[in-house]
Design a protein around this motif. Structure first.
Motif, PDB file in Angstrom:
ATOM      1  N   TYR A   6       0.773  -1.080  -0.132  1.00  0.00           N
ATOM      2  CA  TYR A   6      -0.155  -0.155   0.135  1.00  0.00           C
ATOM      3  C   TYR A   6       0.757   1.316  -0.243  1.00  0.00           C
ATOM      4  CZ  TYR A   6       0.735   0.200   5.225  1.00  0.00           C
ATOM      5  OH  TYR A   6       1.378   0.469   6.498  1.00  0.00           O
ATOM      6  N   PHE A   7       0.264   2.376  -0.579  1.00  0.00           N
ATOM      7  CA  PHE A   7       0.743   3.796  -0.403  1.00  0.00           C
ATOM      8  C   PHE A   7      -0.002   4.268   0.800  1.00  0.00           C
ATOM      9  CE2 PHE A   7       1.118   2.842  -4.885  1.00  0.00           C
ATOM     10  CZ  PHE A   7       2.483   2.511  -5.025  1.00  0.00           C
ATOM     11  N   GLU A   8       0.646   5.373   1.449  1.00  0.00           N
ATOM     12  CA  GLU A   8      -0.110   6.150   2.603  1.00  0.00           C
ATOM     13  C   GLU A   8       0.247   7.455   2.595  1.00  0.00           C
ATOM     14  OE1 GLU A   8      -1.724   4.700   6.821  1.00  0.00           O
ATOM     15  OE2 GLU A   8       0.595   4.896   6.667  1.00  0.00           O
ATOM     16  N   GLU A   9      -0.652   8.381   2.862  1.00  0.00           N
ATOM     17  CA  GLU A   9      -0.492   9.874   3.227  1.00  0.00           C
ATOM     18  C   GLU A   9      -1.180  10.168   4.234  1.00  0.00           C
ATOM     19  OE1 GLU A   9      -1.372  12.442   0.090  1.00  0.00           O
ATOM     20  OE2 GLU A   9      -3.513  12.594   0.768  1.00  0.00           O
ATOM     21  N   THR A  10      -0.380  10.668   5.309  1.00  0.00           N
ATOM     22  CA  THR A  10      -0.868  10.972   6.575  1.00  0.00           C
ATOM     23  C   THR A  10      -0.671  12.687   6.812  1.00  0.00           C
ATOM     24  OG1 THR A  10      -0.272   9.054   7.409  1.00  0.00           O
ATOM     25  CG2 THR A  10      -0.830  10.726   9.153  1.00  0.00           C
ATOM     26  N   THR A  11      -1.760  13.318   7.262  1.00  0.00           N
ATOM     27  CA  THR A  11      -1.736  14.730   7.344  1.00  0.00           C
ATOM     28  C   THR A  11      -2.119  14.993   8.773  1.00  0.00           C
ATOM     29  OG1 THR A  11      -2.250  15.330   5.050  1.00  0.00           O
ATOM     30  CG2 THR A  11      -2.478  17.080   6.673  1.00  0.00           C
ATOM     31  N   SER A  12      -1.089  15.419   9.597  1.00  0.00           N
ATOM     32  CA  SER A  12      -1.340  15.554  11.062  1.00  0.00           C
ATOM     33  C   SER A  12      -1.302  17.066  11.586  1.00  0.00           C
ATOM     34  CB  SER A  12      -0.348  14.935  11.837  1.00  0.00           C
ATOM     35  OG  SER A  12      -0.083  13.623  11.318  1.00  0.00           O
ATOM     36  N   GLU A  13      -1.997  17.414  12.643  1.00  0.00           N
ATOM     37  CA  GLU A  13      -2.151  18.815  13.109  1.00  0.00           C
ATOM     38  C   GLU A  13      -0.790  18.921  13.848  1.00  0.00           C
ATOM     39  OE1 GLU A  13      -5.069  19.415  15.938  1.00  0.00           O
ATOM     40  OE2 GLU A  13      -4.388  17.982  17.141  1.00  0.00           O
ATOM     41  N   SER A  14      -0.294  20.147  13.618  1.00  0.00           N
ATOM     42  CA  SER A  14       0.818  20.228  14.561  1.00  0.00           C
ATOM     43  C   SER A  14       0.685  21.421  15.342  1.00  0.00           C
ATOM     44  CB  SER A  14       2.233  20.478  13.715  1.00  0.00           C
ATOM     45  OG  SER A  14       2.032  21.683  12.787  1.00  0.00           O
ATOM     46  N   LEU A  15       1.723  21.949  16.072  1.00  0.00           N
ATOM     47  CA  LEU A  15       1.405  23.262  17.076  1.00  0.00           C
ATOM     48  C   LEU A  15       0.967  24.500  16.396  1.00  0.00           C
ATOM     49  CD1 LEU A  15       1.892  24.141  19.900  1.00  0.00           C
ATOM     50  CD2 LEU A  15       4.022  24.360  19.656  1.00  0.00           C
ATOM     51  N   GLY A  16       1.467  24.776  15.432  1.00  0.00           N
ATOM     52  CA  GLY A  16       1.181  25.814  14.467  1.00  0.00           C
ATOM     53  C   GLY A  16       1.741  27.043  14.911  1.00  0.00           C
ATOM     54  N   ARG A  17       1.203  28.142  14.730  1.00  0.00           N
ATOM     55  CA  ARG A  17       1.674  29.571  14.853  1.00  0.00           C
ATOM     56  C   ARG A  17       1.753  29.630  16.430  1.00  0.00           C
ATOM     57  NH1 ARG A  17      -0.524  33.935  11.614  1.00  0.00           N
ATOM     58  NH2 ARG A  17      -2.446  33.480  12.958  1.00  0.00           N
ATOM     59  N   TYR A  18       3.012  30.357  17.096  1.00  0.00           N
ATOM     60  CA  TYR A  18       2.959  30.594  18.540  1.00  0.00           C
ATOM     61  C   TYR A  18       3.943  31.746  18.502  1.00  0.00           C
ATOM     62  CZ  TYR A  18       6.818  27.503  19.444  1.00  0.00           C
ATOM     63  OH  TYR A  18       8.052  26.801  19.526  1.00  0.00           O
ATOM     64  N   ILE A  19       3.888  32.629  19.412  1.00  0.00           N
ATOM     65  CA  ILE A  19       4.815  33.734  19.788  1.00  0.00           C
ATOM     66  C   ILE A  19       5.184  33.590  21.154  1.00  0.00           C
ATOM     67  CG2 ILE A  19       5.263  36.333  19.661  1.00  0.00           C
ATOM     68  CD1 ILE A  19       3.082  36.248  17.617  1.00  0.00           C
ATOM     69  N   ILE A  20       6.490  33.780  21.385  1.00  0.00           N
ATOM     70  CA  ILE A  20       6.940  33.642  22.870  1.00  0.00           C
ATOM     71  C   ILE A  20       7.865  34.646  23.125  1.00  0.00           C
ATOM     72  CG2 ILE A  20       8.441  32.452  24.411  1.00  0.00           C
ATOM     73  CD1 ILE A  20       6.971  29.807  24.185  1.00  0.00           C
ATOM     74  N   LEU A  21       7.846  35.472  24.040  1.00  0.00           N
ATOM     75  CA  LEU A  21       9.019  36.129  24.601  1.00  0.00           C
ATOM     76  C   LEU A  21       9.773  35.737  25.943  1.00  0.00           C
ATOM     77  CD1 LEU A  21      10.234  39.155  24.819  1.00  0.00           C
ATOM     78  CD2 LEU A  21       8.466  39.813  26.243  1.00  0.00           C
ATOM     79  N   SER A  22      10.882  35.581  25.886  1.00  0.00           N
ATOM     80  CA  SER A  22      11.704  34.853  26.841  1.00  0.00           C
ATOM     81  C   SER A  22      12.871  35.748  27.313  1.00  0.00           C
ATOM     82  CB  SER A  22      12.444  33.580  26.187  1.00  0.00           C
ATOM     83  OG  SER A  22      13.302  33.891  25.425  1.00  0.00           O
ATOM     84  N   TYR A  23      13.218  35.296  28.475  1.00  0.00           N
ATOM     85  CA  TYR A  23      14.404  36.117  29.152  1.00  0.00           C
ATOM     86  C   TYR A  23      15.294  35.136  29.682  1.00  0.00           C
ATOM     87  CZ  TYR A  23      17.374  38.061  32.927  1.00  0.00           C
ATOM     88  OH  TYR A  23      18.155  38.349  33.861  1.00  0.00           O
ATOM     89  N   THR A  24      16.800  35.434  29.425  1.00  0.00           N
ATOM     90  CA  THR A  24      17.785  34.243  29.680  1.00  0.00           C
ATOM     91  C   THR A  24      18.891  35.237  30.495  1.00  0.00           C
ATOM     92  OG1 THR A  24      17.381  33.123  27.574  1.00  0.00           O
ATOM     93  CG2 THR A  24      19.495  32.786  28.805  1.00  0.00           C
ATOM     94  N   HIS A  25      19.371  34.391  31.592  1.00  0.00           N
ATOM     95  CA  HIS A  25      20.180  35.060  32.320  1.00  0.00           C
ATOM     96  C   HIS A  25      21.338  33.776  32.398  1.00  0.00           C
ATOM     97  CE1 HIS A  25      22.538  37.069  35.724  1.00  0.00           C
ATOM     98  NE2 HIS A  25      22.387  35.813  36.281  1.00  0.00           N
ATOM     99  N   ARG A  26      22.786  34.270  32.036  1.00  0.00           N
ATOM    100  CA  ARG A  26      23.693  33.486  32.169  1.00  0.00           C
ATOM    101  C   ARG A  26      24.386  33.412  33.518  1.00  0.00           C
ATOM    102  NH1 ARG A  26      27.447  35.644  27.492  1.00  0.00           N
ATOM    103  NH2 ARG A  26      28.749  34.035  27.956  1.00  0.00           N
ATOM    104  N   LEU A  27      24.436  32.129  33.970  1.00  0.00           N
ATOM    105  CA  LEU A  27      24.971  32.136  35.493  1.00  0.00           C
ATOM    106  C   LEU A  27      26.403  32.123  35.444  1.00  0.00           C
ATOM    107  CD1 LEU A  27      22.806  28.881  36.277  1.00  0.00           C
ATOM    108  CD2 LEU A  27      22.302  31.364  36.663  1.00  0.00           C
ATOM    109  N   GLY A  28      27.047  32.496  36.409  1.00  0.00           N
ATOM    110  CA  GLY A  28      28.642  32.542  36.509  1.00  0.00           C
ATOM    111  C   GLY A  28      29.082  33.959  36.902  1.00  0.00           C
ATOM    112  N   SER A  29      30.456  34.186  37.289  1.00  0.00           N
ATOM    113  CA  SER A  29      30.813  35.355  37.729  1.00  0.00           C
ATOM    114  C   SER A  29      31.478  36.145  36.560  1.00  0.00           C
ATOM    115  CB  SER A  29      32.062  35.152  38.739  1.00  0.00           C
ATOM    116  OG  SER A  29      32.811  36.455  38.916  1.00  0.00           O
ATOM    117  N   ARG A  30      30.668  37.530  36.650  1.00  0.00           N
ATOM    118  CA  ARG A  30      31.143  38.153  35.448  1.00  0.00           C
ATOM    119  C   ARG A  30      32.732  38.668  35.420  1.00  0.00           C
ATOM    120  NH1 ARG A  30      26.218  42.826  34.941  1.00  0.00           N
ATOM    121  NH2 ARG A  30      24.750  41.454  35.064  1.00  0.00           N
ATOM    122  N   LYS A  31      32.810  39.025  36.515  1.00  0.00           N
ATOM    123  CA  LYS A  31      34.543  39.261  36.824  1.00  0.00           C
ATOM    124  C   LYS A  31      35.426  38.137  36.247  1.00  0.00           C
ATOM    125  CE  LYS A  31      37.587  40.963  40.187  1.00  0.00           C
ATOM    126  NZ  LYS A  31      37.970  41.491  41.637  1.00  0.00           N
TER     127      LYS A  31
END
Length: 904
Positions: free
Chosen positions: A875-900
């Motif tokens: 057989y041949f088969e095609e499958t169309t699945s839903e996925s997460l789609g469009r999303y927008i995220i605002l993130s904050y990242t802090h690098r750990l460790g001594s700056r000096k």
């Protein structure tokens, strides 16, 4: 494709024009203290004023180098080679040729485990190690190691998470020479920051036996070692990130590391609902569509691939501890926990042929899969003695998977008439526990080249599976008297498996680099199954069927290899014969079992030729014997799914395969040329093939038989080159797959011929100072033909076009975007599919790059779809699945460790 060829031709012509311009050179010869020329010395040209990097080259086999395109200025030449003291030579260039004559490099008084790579040398090469300077490849503060590796020439990361270097899969990844989370590439690459790395080493690693004895046995594996920057050692470092977006999307990441010369500590954590696994993706792809009926069918395509679809919530956590007791004696342990919930819907359409009445099948699917995984690894190595070494590795795994799914299926005739419908509800609770340990001891004896080794490996696992399936079937829908029935099936399974492997190797030198090798091994596999199945069919007369049995499968393989080995620096030959005795006994415990014993003589041969550094040719031939798998030869039937019945054939014979591999790798970093190729041919006799029958009610029964031959040919070519004058690297890829096999469809042999061809082209700038550009295309076509259903011969085409831009507006403001366009065409399906995907991100760093804000926009066109097509035996088969789609995220990242400390 035509436009791409025109672009490449234009680049090459312009490159040749630029090369042809006469430029007064700077040249010389690099030698060691014994007056011997040194190949692959990195020669960097710097400004004397501020050590700004201008250009670089590598010495050739004669130790000679030439640098062109030199500005008029006071300059500094830096000569670097692993194991030698870095040498500096000041010059004043006035647009006149300079011949420096002989430059002498002095060897290091002692060799360090982690050689510091100068900040200006992009590449250094020594014997089987290629070292890339991470500072030469632009990464953003938020990038992980996966992003860094994608920028290195000759490395690829496939969609399933596998890392490929020099055409071979990377088996282990180390950090500062020590294992990190069991060496699992997926965990390491997704959870360490790229900006913490000073050097990336691609190592063609010898076997433990060869490292101890000094005799190259040709058994090598590709490993990657990441060397940390000095500023990240002896102090804690890492990153903490959190983000929130529209539609209740969120994520949080944490990784913290503290590495000292003796001890490594790493902690990682991750939770999100944006389809990011953070670990090996394979565990999430199994049965991703939620219905486990045909998921193990052999595909005619070169590879069966699945993508992560639906909606995924993930939580992971892990800790890694390594300690070096003394030089070359260390212990490593790690624990990793993974929790995931993957749910979604999909629509599949299937064209099936049965040699009697072909039909179409359509289905709407809903699935939900929750998995919990505990993984503990430990590894002890003691190579501190010059005469022997000991390694002990172990793994404990606990998996629990709960899966629920429903499928509403419709069966149509070739004319499009609806005949049968079914609704299947399926639930499965699967608990599996695994213990694995391997012990290997290597001993070098008094005579040079004489050695022996002893190894033991065992894998013990226990598994319980509770399966429930309810099927509502309506037959003869378009008649005056449709029939309706309900089938309820309950199947509880318990498996206890043990695999034990003991081997001993002995090497005897014959003189003048000739060796005799003896390798004896015993492999014992014992599998016990305990099955309870209850089926109830609800019709006018309720029918109930109960099946209980205990099943045992035992297999013993005794192998003795007698081999001849010739080993010098450029050439390695290993050839001989393997004597194999294979004993099998299996069947229901209360019934007469099936027994078989066969004896085989299997030749093998390996030839490796390395005419010079960076060039390697390898030929490998093996005769392999594959005994039937338990499911293929089982004497009992699995009819949990009433529309897909599975049974084995106890009279199957082992499949015999001649396997030939040819590999050619050429790396010329002086001209920035990289060529990798692999050709493989497999010829099988007594091929184990599917035996499929489909009745008038569309019930499929699959078994296996031995029939005829199977031929399989695969090839892969990858060529890339950097045009330094234009700052552009181009890459051309080609892969081919050809398979000829046979299947039995409703008692008639069906010859299946499948051809896959894939071509890829990409162009990217190599400067990566302010803007990073990449464009390319991939084109693939699958052609599958059948002997009994020629009108179903299939041509499937897939096109992928992509473009990516990474731009720094200012030093701490970055913008990147990627656009992908997919096109699918198939002569067996009425509609074609076009799928554009557009992603974008803007990031801003502040506070000495210790903090960053990032706005991520995924699937801006909101296609919300995932697509797959595949070919199987019937057989041949095609499958169309839903996925997460469009999303927008605002993130904050802090690098750990001594700056000096980091600044210092």
């Amino acid at each position: 494709m035509d436009l791409s060829k025109i672009l490449i031709s234009a680049f090459l012509v312009l490159s040749n024009i630029l090369f042809s311009q006469p430029v007064p050179p700077i040249k010389g010869i690099v030698i060691d203290e014994n007056k011997a020329p040194i190949e692959f010395v990195s020669v960097a040209l710097l400004k004397q004023k501020d050590s700004t990097f201008i250009n670089y080259t590598l010495t050739d086999v004669k130790g000679e180098f030439v640098i062109l395109d030199t500005p008029k200025d006071s300059l500094l030449l830096q000569f670097s080679y692993l194991g030698y003291v870095t040498h500096f030579k000041p010059i004043h260039y006035t647009n006149k040729p300079i011949d420096l004559g002989e430059i002498i490099l002095k060897e290091e008084a002692f060799e360090l485990d982690a050689v510091t790579l100068s900040a200006v040398i992009p590449i250094q090469i020594k014997e089987d190690t290629i070292a890339f300077n991470a500072n030469s490849f632009k990464v953003n503060p938020s990038d992980n190691l996966e992003t860094l590796l994608k920028k290195l020439p000759g490395l690829e990361i496939e969609s399933n998470g596998k890392v490929v270097a020099q055409g071979n899969q990377v088996t282990k990844i180390f950090v500062d020479g020590k294992e990190f989370f069991g060496g699992d590439p997926a965990i390491v690459l997704k959870n360490l920051s790229a900006d913490a790395i000073a050097k990336v080493e691609i190592i063609d690693k010898k076997s433990d036996e060869a490292e101890l004895t000094g005799v190259d046995d040709g058994n090598k594996q590709i490993v990657i070692n990441f060397t940390l920057k000095k500023s990240r050692k002896n102090q804690g470092f890492g990153k903490a990130s959190a983000g929130i977006g529209l539609d209740s999307r969120y994520f949080g990441n944490l990784n913290y590391n503290k590495f000292s010369p003796k001890t490594q500590l790493a902690v990682i954590g991750k939770f999100n609902n944006i389809n990011i696994t953070g670990s090996n993706i394979q565990g999430f792809l199994e049965n991703a569509e939620g219905i486990a009926d045909d998921s193990d069918d052999d595909t005619s395509n070169a590879s069966k691939t699945k993508s992560l679809s639906g909606y995924l919530e993930t939580g992971v956590g892990g800790v890694n501890v390594s300690h070096e007791f003394k030089d070359k004696e260390s212990f490593n342990a790690d624990y990793f926990y993974n929790l995931s919930d993957n749910s979604g819907t999909s629509f599949s359409k299937r064209i099936s042929f049965s040699n009697t009445n072909n039909f179409d099948f359509e289905a709407d699917n809903d699935f939900d899969k929750i998995s919990k995984n505990h993984n503990f690894n430990f590894n002890y190595k003691n190579k501190s003695r010059s005469t022997n070494s000991l390694t002990i590795k172990g793994r404990l795994i606990s998996d629990e998977v709960v899966q629920n799914s429903t499928r509403d299926g419709l069966y149509f005739t070739e004319d499009g008439d609806l005949v049968t419908s079914n609704r299947q509800s399926y639930s499965n609770n699967n608990i599996k526990k695994t213990f694995n340990v391997s012990i290997n001891f290597y001993q070098k004896l008094a005579k040079v080249g004489r050695s022996f080794s002893v190894g033991f490996n065992t894998n013990i696992n226990g598994q319980t599976k509770d399966n429930k399936q309810t099927t509502f079937v309506t037959n003869n829908i378009n008649t005056d008297n449709p029939s309706v029935r309900e089938i309820f099936a309950l199947r509880d399974e318990t498996f206890n498996n043990g695999l034990y492997n003991f081997n001993i190797k002995y090497t005897e030198p014959l003189g003048n680099n000739h060796y005799f090798k003896l390798h004896s091994s015993v492999r014992i596999l014992n599998q016990d199954e305990d099955i309870y199945q209850l089926k109830t069919t609800v019709t006018n007369d309720n029918a109930e069927e109960l099946i209980t049995f205990k099943y045992n499968n035992r297999e013993s393989s005794y192998q003795n290899r007698l081999g001849y080995n010739y080993s010098v620096k450029k050439l390695n030959v290993y050839t001989g014969i393997e004597l194999q005795e294979l004993d099998r006994s299996f069947g229901v415990v209360t019934e007469d079992g099936f027994n078989s014993r066969q004896f085989y003589v299997n030749p093998f041969s390996t030839l490796q030729y390395k005419p010079r550094n960076g060039v390697k040719y390898r030929l490998v031939y093996n005769k392999k014997i594959r005994s039937p798998r338990t499911a293929e030869s089982s004497t009992v039937i699995n009819d949990l799914n009433p529309f897909y019945i599975r049974k084995g054939n106890p009279n199957l014979k082992p499949e015999k395969t001649d396997d030939l591999n040819i590999i050619a790798n050429i790396y010329n970093y002086k001209s920035s040329l990289n060529f990798t190729s692999r050709i493989r041919y497999q010829f099988s006799t007594d091929a184990i093939i599917p035996n499929i029958t489909i009745d008038d009610d569309f019930v499929k029964t699959r078994s296996y038989i031995n029939s005829g031959e199977r031929k399989r040919f695969t090839s892969f070519f990858n060529f890339s080159k950097k045009i330094k004058e234009l700052g552009i690297r181009y890459a051309i890829k080609n892969s081919n797959f050809y398979n000829v096999s046979t299947s039995l469809i409703n008692l008639q042999l069906n010859d299946v011929e499948s051809k896959d061809v894939s071509v890829g082209l990409s162009l990217e700038n190599a400067n990566k100072n302010v803007v990073d550009l990449k464009i390319g295309t991939n084109y693939s076509v699958n052609n599958t033909s059948f002997s009994i259903e020629q009108d179903l011969n299939r041509i499937y085409k897939k096109q992928h076009y992509f473009a990516a831009v990474d731009y720094d507006f200012i030093e701490n403001l970055n913008f990147n975007t990627q656009f992908d366009y997919f096109s699918y065409a198939d002569n067996q399906f009425a509609t074609n599919l076009e799928l554009p995907i557009w992603n974008m991100a803007i990031s801003y760093t502040f506070g000495n790059s210790h903090n960053s804000l990032k706005l991520v926009l995924i699937d801006l066109l909101d296609e919300n779809v995932d697509f797959e097509r595949r070919s199987t035996t019937n057989y041949f088969e095609e499958t169309t699945s839903e996925s997460l789609g469009r999303y927008i995220i605002l993130s904050y990242t802090h690098r750990l460790g001594s700056r000096k400390q980091q600044k210092g």
